[in-house]
Design a protein around this motif. Structure first.
Motif, PDB file in Angstrom:
ATOM      1  N   CYS A 292      -8.328   1.739  13.701  1.00 35.17           N
ATOM      2  CA  CYS A 292      -7.744   1.082  12.541  1.00 35.17           C
ATOM      3  C   CYS A 292      -6.960   1.900  11.583  1.00 35.17           C
ATOM      4  O   CYS A 292      -5.728   1.352  11.163  1.00 35.17           O
ATOM      5  CB  CYS A 292      -8.793   0.126  11.550  1.00 35.17           C
ATOM      6  SG  CYS A 292      -9.835  -1.054  12.830  1.00 35.17           S
ATOM      7  N   GLU A 293      -7.210   3.098  11.167  1.00 33.94           N
ATOM      8  CA  GLU A 293      -6.456   3.792  10.246  1.00 33.94           C
ATOM      9  C   GLU A 293      -5.457   4.422  10.929  1.00 33.94           C
ATOM     10  O   GLU A 293      -4.086   4.345   9.989  1.00 33.94           O
ATOM     11  CB  GLU A 293      -7.602   5.061   9.776  1.00 33.94           C
ATOM     12  CG  GLU A 293      -8.638   4.948   8.933  1.00 33.94           C
ATOM     13  CD  GLU A 293      -8.607   3.952   7.762  1.00 33.94           C
ATOM     14  OE1 GLU A 293      -7.350   4.169   6.982  1.00 33.94           O
ATOM     15  OE2 GLU A 293      -9.018   3.040   7.473  1.00 33.94           O
ATOM     16  N   GLY A 294      -5.404   4.596  12.187  1.00 31.94           N
ATOM     17  CA  GLY A 294      -4.300   5.020  12.891  1.00 31.94           C
ATOM     18  C   GLY A 294      -3.181   4.155  12.948  1.00 31.94           C
ATOM     19  O   GLY A 294      -2.179   4.240  12.734  1.00 31.94           O
ATOM     20  N   LEU A 295      -3.544   2.701  13.273  1.00 32.94           N
ATOM     21  CA  LEU A 295      -2.908   1.578  13.327  1.00 32.94           C
ATOM     22  C   LEU A 295      -2.090   1.201  11.913  1.00 32.94           C
ATOM     23  O   LEU A 295      -0.868   1.049  11.904  1.00 32.94           O
ATOM     24  CB  LEU A 295      -3.706   0.601  13.764  1.00 32.94           C
ATOM     25  CG  LEU A 295      -2.909  -0.727  13.623  1.00 32.94           C
ATOM     26  CD1 LEU A 295      -1.606  -0.904  14.825  1.00 32.94           C
ATOM     27  CD2 LEU A 295      -3.740  -1.981  14.156  1.00 32.94           C
TER      28      LEU A 295
ATOM     29  N   THR B  92       2.621   1.266   8.786  1.00 34.76           N
ATOM     30  CA  THR B  92       3.186   1.594   7.325  1.00 34.76           C
ATOM     31  C   THR B  92       4.525   2.050   7.718  1.00 34.76           C
ATOM     32  O   THR B  92       5.456   1.980   6.957  1.00 34.76           O
ATOM     33  CB  THR B  92       2.337   2.560   6.624  1.00 34.76           C
ATOM     34  OG1 THR B  92       1.009   1.965   6.426  1.00 34.76           O
ATOM     35  CG2 THR B  92       3.066   2.849   5.349  1.00 34.76           C
ATOM     36  N   HIS B  93       4.765   3.148   8.508  1.00 34.23           N
ATOM     37  CA  HIS B  93       6.001   3.906   8.623  1.00 34.23           C
ATOM     38  C   HIS B  93       6.925   2.978   9.599  1.00 34.23           C
ATOM     39  O   HIS B  93       8.080   3.339   9.450  1.00 34.23           O
ATOM     40  CB  HIS B  93       5.680   4.973   9.340  1.00 34.23           C
ATOM     41  CG  HIS B  93       4.806   6.092   8.446  1.00 34.23           C
ATOM     42  ND1 HIS B  93       5.477   6.693   7.231  1.00 34.23           N
ATOM     43  CD2 HIS B  93       3.691   6.586   8.559  1.00 34.23           C
ATOM     44  CE1 HIS B  93       4.503   7.347   6.748  1.00 34.23           C
ATOM     45  NE2 HIS B  93       3.438   7.423   7.261  1.00 34.23           N
TER      46      HIS B  93
ATOM     47  N   TRP C 297       0.799  -1.193   0.064  1.00 33.98           N
ATOM     48  CA  TRP C 297       0.034   0.025  -0.060  1.00 33.98           C
ATOM     49  C   TRP C 297       0.926   1.206  -0.210  1.00 33.98           C
ATOM     50  O   TRP C 297       0.598   2.198  -0.685  1.00 33.98           O
ATOM     51  CB  TRP C 297      -0.763   0.033   1.135  1.00 33.98           C
ATOM     52  CG  TRP C 297      -2.018  -0.859   1.083  1.00 33.98           C
ATOM     53  CD1 TRP C 297      -2.160  -2.153   1.243  1.00 33.98           C
ATOM     54  CD2 TRP C 297      -3.403  -0.569   0.891  1.00 33.98           C
ATOM     55  NE1 TRP C 297      -3.487  -2.698   0.990  1.00 33.98           N
ATOM     56  CE2 TRP C 297      -4.229  -1.458   0.915  1.00 33.98           C
ATOM     57  CE3 TRP C 297      -4.068   0.969   0.292  1.00 33.98           C
ATOM     58  CZ2 TRP C 297      -5.301  -1.432   0.303  1.00 33.98           C
ATOM     59  CZ3 TRP C 297      -5.346   1.183   0.091  1.00 33.98           C
ATOM     60  CH2 TRP C 297      -6.182  -0.142   0.248  1.00 33.98           C
ATOM     61  N   ALA C 298       1.843   1.063   0.784  1.00 39.43           N
ATOM     62  CA  ALA C 298       2.812   2.554   0.904  1.00 39.43           C
ATOM     63  C   ALA C 298       3.408   2.766  -0.513  1.00 39.43           C
ATOM     64  O   ALA C 298       3.353   3.916  -0.967  1.00 39.43           O
ATOM     65  CB  ALA C 298       4.034   2.271   1.904  1.00 39.43           C
TER      66      ALA C 298
END
Length: 168
Positions: free
Chosen positions: A136-139, A144-145, A92-93
């Protein structure tokens, strides 16, 4: 050459060499086909990137649907943890990072809006459902980072706590 194999080759190239290396010629070489074969499926680099974004969305939709929980939010939560723990986030990233064009991310913005609205009127507590989806978006963003930030035990604890916010 199948469309999926071309998308795989493009994703592999992005992961290995970054967005600067993503050219139609390089993707064709990575896929082992002629540039004409690639152009049959994707006539521009933008079409190729859009195809990768759309495939990621489709795969996540399928992952949500496969969870078998009683509410959409619980399915979304389970799918998010499955994606995070499987290492899918790197794809995704790199794909979204490669776009460099807001138009190419339109399908992702539309999917995000859908994922955050889907089934809210059927949730026992829509407010709690929204909080869990945002968590969930925060996780997703943090993982990702820094993919190694949490181990499986910590993920299990986070998932348990988020589930506790949902009634039923």
């Amino acid at each position: 050459m199948r469309r999926e194999e071309l998308l795989d080759a493009a994703e592999d190239l992005l992961c290995d060499q970054g967005s600067a290396a993503l050219t139609l010629t390089a993707v064709a070489e990575r896929a082992g086909c002629s540039k004409g074969g690639l152009l049959y499926h994707f006539n521009t680099k933008e079409a190729l990137i859009k195809g990768m974004v759309e495939r990621l969305i489709e795969e996540f939709d399928e992952l949500i649907a496969a969870q078998g929980q009683e509410t959409y939010t619980k399915n979304y939560l389970a799918a998010t943890f499955a994606a995070v723990q499987s290492g899918r986030l790197r794809r995704w990233a790199v794909v979204t990072g490669a776009s460099g064009n807001l138009y190419l991310l339109t399908p992702l913005r539309e999917a995000m809006a859908r994922w955050h609205r889907e089934g809210l009127d059927h949730e026992p507590d829509p407010g709690a459902a929204q909080i869990v989806r945002l968590a969930c978006e925060g996780l997703w963003d943090v993982a990702t980072h820094d993919p190694g930030l949490y181990d499986d035990e910590r993920y299990a604890e986070l998932k348990r706590r988020l589930l506790a916010l949902l009634p039923g």
